[in-house]
Design a protein around this motif. Sequence first.
Motif, PDB file in Angstrom:
ATOM      1  N   VAL A  66       0.856  -1.194   0.000  1.00 49.08           N
ATOM      2  CA  VAL A  66       0.000   0.000   0.000  1.00 49.08           C
ATOM      3  C   VAL A  66       0.893   1.245   0.000  1.00 49.08           C
ATOM      4  CG1 VAL A  66      -2.012  -1.007   1.162  1.00 49.08           C
ATOM      5  CG2 VAL A  66      -0.150  -0.076   2.543  1.00 49.08           C
ATOM      6  N   THR A  67       0.362   2.301  -0.584  1.00 47.76           N
ATOM      7  CA  THR A  67       1.087   3.574  -0.573  1.00 47.76           C
ATOM      8  C   THR A  67       0.626   4.360   0.649  1.00 47.76           C
ATOM      9  OG1 THR A  67       0.931   3.510  -2.961  1.00 47.76           O
ATOM     10  CG2 THR A  67       1.668   5.584  -1.986  1.00 47.76           C
ATOM     11  N   PRO A  68       1.562   4.714   1.533  1.00 42.92           N
ATOM     12  CA  PRO A  68       1.148   5.449   2.733  1.00 42.92           C
ATOM     13  C   PRO A  68       0.583   6.831   2.385  1.00 42.92           C
ATOM     14  CG  PRO A  68       3.450   4.755   2.877  1.00 42.92           C
ATOM     15  CD  PRO A  68       3.012   4.494   1.489  1.00 42.92           C
ATOM     16  N   VAL A  69      -0.288   7.337   3.255  1.00 39.27           N
ATOM     17  CA  VAL A  69      -0.836   8.680   3.039  1.00 39.27           C
ATOM     18  C   VAL A  69       0.322   9.689   3.076  1.00 39.27           C
ATOM     19  CG1 VAL A  69      -3.181   8.327   3.917  1.00 39.27           C
ATOM     20  CG2 VAL A  69      -1.358   8.954   5.502  1.00 39.27           C
ATOM     21  N   ALA A  70       0.080  10.820   2.450  1.00 42.23           N
ATOM     22  CA  ALA A  70       1.122  11.845   2.375  1.00 42.23           C
ATOM     23  C   ALA A  70       1.505  12.330   3.768  1.00 42.23           C
ATOM     24  CB  ALA A  70       0.608  13.011   1.551  1.00 42.23           C
TER      25      ALA A  70
END
Lengths: 260, 198
Positions: free
Chosen positions: A68-72
Motif C-alpha cells: 500500500v502507498t502510505p498517506v502523504a
Amino acid sequence: MGNCRQLDEFLDRGSSGAMPEALRLHLVVCPRCRKLHKAMAVPEAEVVPPAPLVSRVASHLAADLKPVTPVASSTMAFLRFLAVSLLVTAALLGALGMSAMKGMSALQLAGFLLLTGLAAAALAATVSWQISPGSRYRWSPAAMLGVLVGAFLLEFMLLFPWQAGEGSLVFGWKCARAGVVFAIPSAFLLWLAVRRGEPPALGTLGATIGGAGALISLIVLQFNCSMHEAAHLSVGHASVLGAGIGLGFLTGWACEKLQA
Amino acid sequence: MASKPSRADSPGSGGSEEQGELSLLMERYQDAEAEAAEELVGRVSPILFRFFLSYTHDVGRAEDLLQDCWVRIHRARHSFRRGEPLMPWVFAIARHTRLDALRKRIRRKSREALMDSIPEGLHTTEQPRLAPRENFENMLAELPDSQREVIIMLKVSGMTLEEVARATSCTVGSVKQKAHRAYAKLRRILNDRKDDSE
C-alpha cells in the motif's frame, strides 16, 4: 516540601525516574497523595493473548498482503489541501468576478485577506492531522472552528460600518443561501483531496472540510456582494461559515453512523 | 503476577529503540512483507490485549476486540505515516474498535431488554472473567470514560502524555487536564474508602 500537584506531574511521567526528595516528604504528610501513589504503583498483570489466536491473526494478515502507498506526510497533506482550496477559489472568482472588491478600503481588504489566509492555513493544518490516526494535534479542531467563526464576526463588526438599512437582513438571507450553494461543491472537491485518509472522527473532519468549503464561499461572497456593512456581513456572510461547519458535521456524523 | 516493564522499555513509550523497530516493521508491513506482519502482530498483540482486558475484564471479549482491531489495522495500514511513532496510531484504532464495540453492545442490550423472554438455549456461553483488582480497576470504573481512558493508557499501556494525546486526537494540555482531574477524583474515592489500608 512538595505538593499534590508535584505528585500529579510525577504520575504523568509514569512514575519513572527517582522520586524527588520533596515529593517523598510530601507523601509522608499527605495521606490522600500517599494512597493515590500506592494505588497507581500496583504493578500490571503480565497477561498475554493465547498463542493460537495471535498466530491465526498473523496468518490471516499475511495471506491478504498487498503493498500500500502510505498517506502523504502532514506537510504534503497541508500543502495539497491549501492548493486545492486556492484552485477552487480562483476558479469561482474567475467565473463570478471580483466586482465588489473596489468597494472595500485598504484596511478592510488587508484585514479580510489576513484573516482568510490564517483561517485557510489553520483549516488545512487541522485536516492534515485528522486524516491519519495518531497525529499530533497542536490545537483542538472544534475550538479552532469556534474561534474562526468568532474572528470573522469580530472582524466584520470592527472593520465595517454599522448602517443596517432595511434591505440588510433580506439581502443577508440571500447571500447566506448563495453562500451555502457555493460551499457544498467546494467542500466536496476538498473532500476528494483527503479521501484516502482514515479519520478517527468523521463528524469532526466533516465540520472542518465544511468550514473550509464555507471559507471559499465567504471569499466569493465578499468580493461579489457590494453591501459592505457590518450587520449584513455578520448575518449574510459569516453565517455561511456556521452553516458549512454544521452541514459538514452532520454529513460526517451520518457517514460514521452508516459505517457502524 | 510479573511486574510492569519500565516505561523506557515499553513499546508504548516514545523515542525508544523499540518504537523505532516497531515503526520499521510497520513500514515493511505496508510493503507487504509477510514476516514483518507476523512479527508486528506478535509484538503488538500483548499490548493491545492488555488494553482491551483492562476495560472488559473478560478474556473472550478482549480476544474478540483484538481480532477486530487487527482487521481494522490491516484495512487502515495505508494511513500510517512513515517516520511517525507507531503506537499512538495503533492505539487510535484500538480506541475506536473499543468504542464501536461498546456502542454495538449497548444497542444489542437495549434490543434484548425489549424482548419479553429468550429461550434458555439461546444464551451464549459465559466467557472466563478476570476479577478486577481492588484499589485500581474498581476505582477506575468510577471515573468518566474520557478520564479513565487517559489513566489506562498512561498506566496500563505505559504511554507518555504525548502518545496519549496523539492516540486520542487531543492536545497534550487537554490530556494533562483529564489526567489531573482523574487523580483528584481518585484521591477523593480513596479517601472515602474507610476500609482501605494504607
